[in-house]
Scaffold this active site. Structure first.
Site, short mmCIF file in Angstrom:
data_model
loop_
_atom_site.label_atom_id
_atom_site.label_comp_id
_atom_site.label_asym_id
_atom_site.label_seq_id
_atom_site.Cartn_x
_atom_site.Cartn_y
_atom_site.Cartn_z
N LYS A 8 0.85 -1.20 0.00
CA LYS A 8 0.00 0.00 0.00
C LYS A 8 0.88 1.25 0.00
O LYS A 8 1.73 1.42 0.86
CB LYS A 8 -0.91 0.01 1.23
CG LYS A 8 -1.86 1.21 1.25
CD LYS A 8 -2.90 1.08 2.34
CE LYS A 8 -2.49 1.64 3.66
NZ LYS A 8 -2.48 3.12 3.73
N ASP A 60 -3.48 4.25 -2.03
CA ASP A 60 -4.46 4.70 -1.03
C ASP A 60 -4.44 6.22 -0.92
O ASP A 60 -3.91 6.78 0.03
CB ASP A 60 -4.12 4.04 0.31
CG ASP A 60 -5.16 4.33 1.38
OD1 ASP A 60 -6.30 4.69 1.03
OD2 ASP A 60 -4.84 4.17 2.57
N LYS A 64 -7.39 8.07 -1.31
CA LYS A 64 -8.74 8.47 -0.85
C LYS A 64 -9.27 9.69 -1.60
O LYS A 64 -9.50 10.75 -1.03
CB LYS A 64 -8.74 8.71 0.67
CG LYS A 64 -8.36 7.48 1.47
CD LYS A 64 -8.61 7.66 2.96
CE LYS A 64 -8.25 6.44 3.76
NZ LYS A 64 -6.79 6.17 3.85
N ASP A 69 -13.78 14.34 -4.80
CA ASP A 69 -13.83 15.58 -5.59
C ASP A 69 -15.03 15.48 -6.52
O ASP A 69 -15.83 14.54 -6.40
CB ASP A 69 -12.51 15.72 -6.39
CG ASP A 69 -12.12 17.18 -6.61
OD1 ASP A 69 -13.01 17.98 -7.00
OD2 ASP A 69 -10.95 17.52 -6.39
N THR A 84 -12.15 5.86 10.68
CA THR A 84 -12.19 5.33 12.06
C THR A 84 -11.78 6.38 13.09
O THR A 84 -11.96 6.18 14.28
CB THR A 84 -11.30 4.07 12.20
OG1 THR A 84 -10.04 4.38 11.63
CG2 THR A 84 -11.91 2.89 11.50
N ARG A 133 2.76 -1.28 10.87
CA ARG A 133 3.80 -1.36 11.90
C ARG A 133 4.15 -2.78 12.36
O ARG A 133 5.33 -3.04 12.61
CB ARG A 133 3.44 -0.45 13.07
CG ARG A 133 3.64 1.02 12.69
CD ARG A 133 2.91 1.96 13.61
NE ARG A 133 1.48 1.93 13.36
CZ ARG A 133 0.61 2.74 13.95
NH1 ARG A 133 1.05 3.62 14.84
NH2 ARG A 133 -0.67 2.67 13.67
#
Ligand code: C5P
Length: 235
Positions: free
Chosen positions: A32, A59, A61, A64, A123, A214
């Site tokens: 990603k 990614d 996002k 528009d 989230t 991570r």
């Protein structure tokens, strides 16, 4: 089995991203590229990753007007990414334009269309944050509403939190792919992820793909960490 692990390359430079990608490639399904890395390393990094044979999830996002999002999706399709994201709150017309651009551009190039994934409620947003926007304040209901709007607009996948998987699977067509971050193995600290599931639990709850950052890139030995996670999925 297709390897469902997507490693988030949340590192600041192309060199670090390519080094990490080469190290863990045998044990993962895709990489990603998010906003930080794309803004610093650009489309050239995506081409370099693709040249190693890796699948790329872009990614960024998008959110528009439909025309602008369609053009961005067409450009991402030409970069040969396998997945990309947009905000479902951009509306049905924007999502239809995006899906259409992905299909159309891919057809012209003679390759499969990338999976256009809808992001519902971030989230980081809770019901107080939704209330500030003036609409639905129940997070689960807003997630469901946007998920239905997205699939009704032709999207074939969604990004969701691990704890939304079970609810979404109750009403979404089984062909809809769910991509889930917030994965923790228990071997590491939860960092800033508050709601997490282990890799096997997330797959059992209905995830198609797992975005893992991570627990892999911050591990002392990223390749071993990735292999270990892949093993837990193959058992
Ligand atoms: O390091 P970690 O495994 O938490 O990384 C998760 C990745 O998924 C990060 O790139 C993060 O931006 C992304 N993500 C997330 N939660 C969301 C949406 C995306 O953690 N709701």
């Amino acid at each position: 089995m297709q390897n469902p692990i997507i490693v988030a390359l949340d590192v600041p430079s192309a060199d670090l991203a390519l080094k990490l990608a080469r190290e863990v490639a045998p044990f993962v399904g895709a990489f990603k590229v998010g906003k930080e890395l794309f803004v610093s390393a650009g489309p050239e990094l995506v081409r370099q990753l693709r040249a190693t044979g890796a699948s790329v999830f872009l990614d960024l996002k998008f959110h528009d007007i439909p025309h602008t999002v369609a053009k961005a999706v067409a450009a991402a399709t030409r970069l040969d990414v396998q997945m990309l994201t947009l905000h479902t709150s951009g509306g049905s017309e924007m999502m239809r334009a995006a899906e259409h651009a992905a299909q159309d551009t891919a057809r012209t190039l003679g390759r499969p269309a990338p999976l256009v994934l809808g992001v519902t409620v971030l989230t980081s947003m809770d019901s107080a944050a939704l209330a500030e926007l003036g609409g639905e304040t129940n997070v689960a209901q807003q997630v469901e509403r946007l998920a239905r709007l997205a699939t009704g607009s032709g999207l074939r996948g969604l990004v969701c939190s691990p704890l939304e998987l079970a609810q979404l699977r109750t009403f979404l067509p089984p062909t809809v792919q769910l991509v889930t971050p917030g994965i923790r193995t228990g071997a590491e600290k939860a960092d800033d992820q508050k709601r997490t599931l282990a890799p096997r639990e997330a797959i059992a709850a209905g995830a198609s793909w797992l975005v893992i950052g991570r627990p892999i890139y911050a591990a002392a030995k990223p390749a071993e960490a990735a292999e270990q996670i892949f093993r837990t999925l193959s058992q």
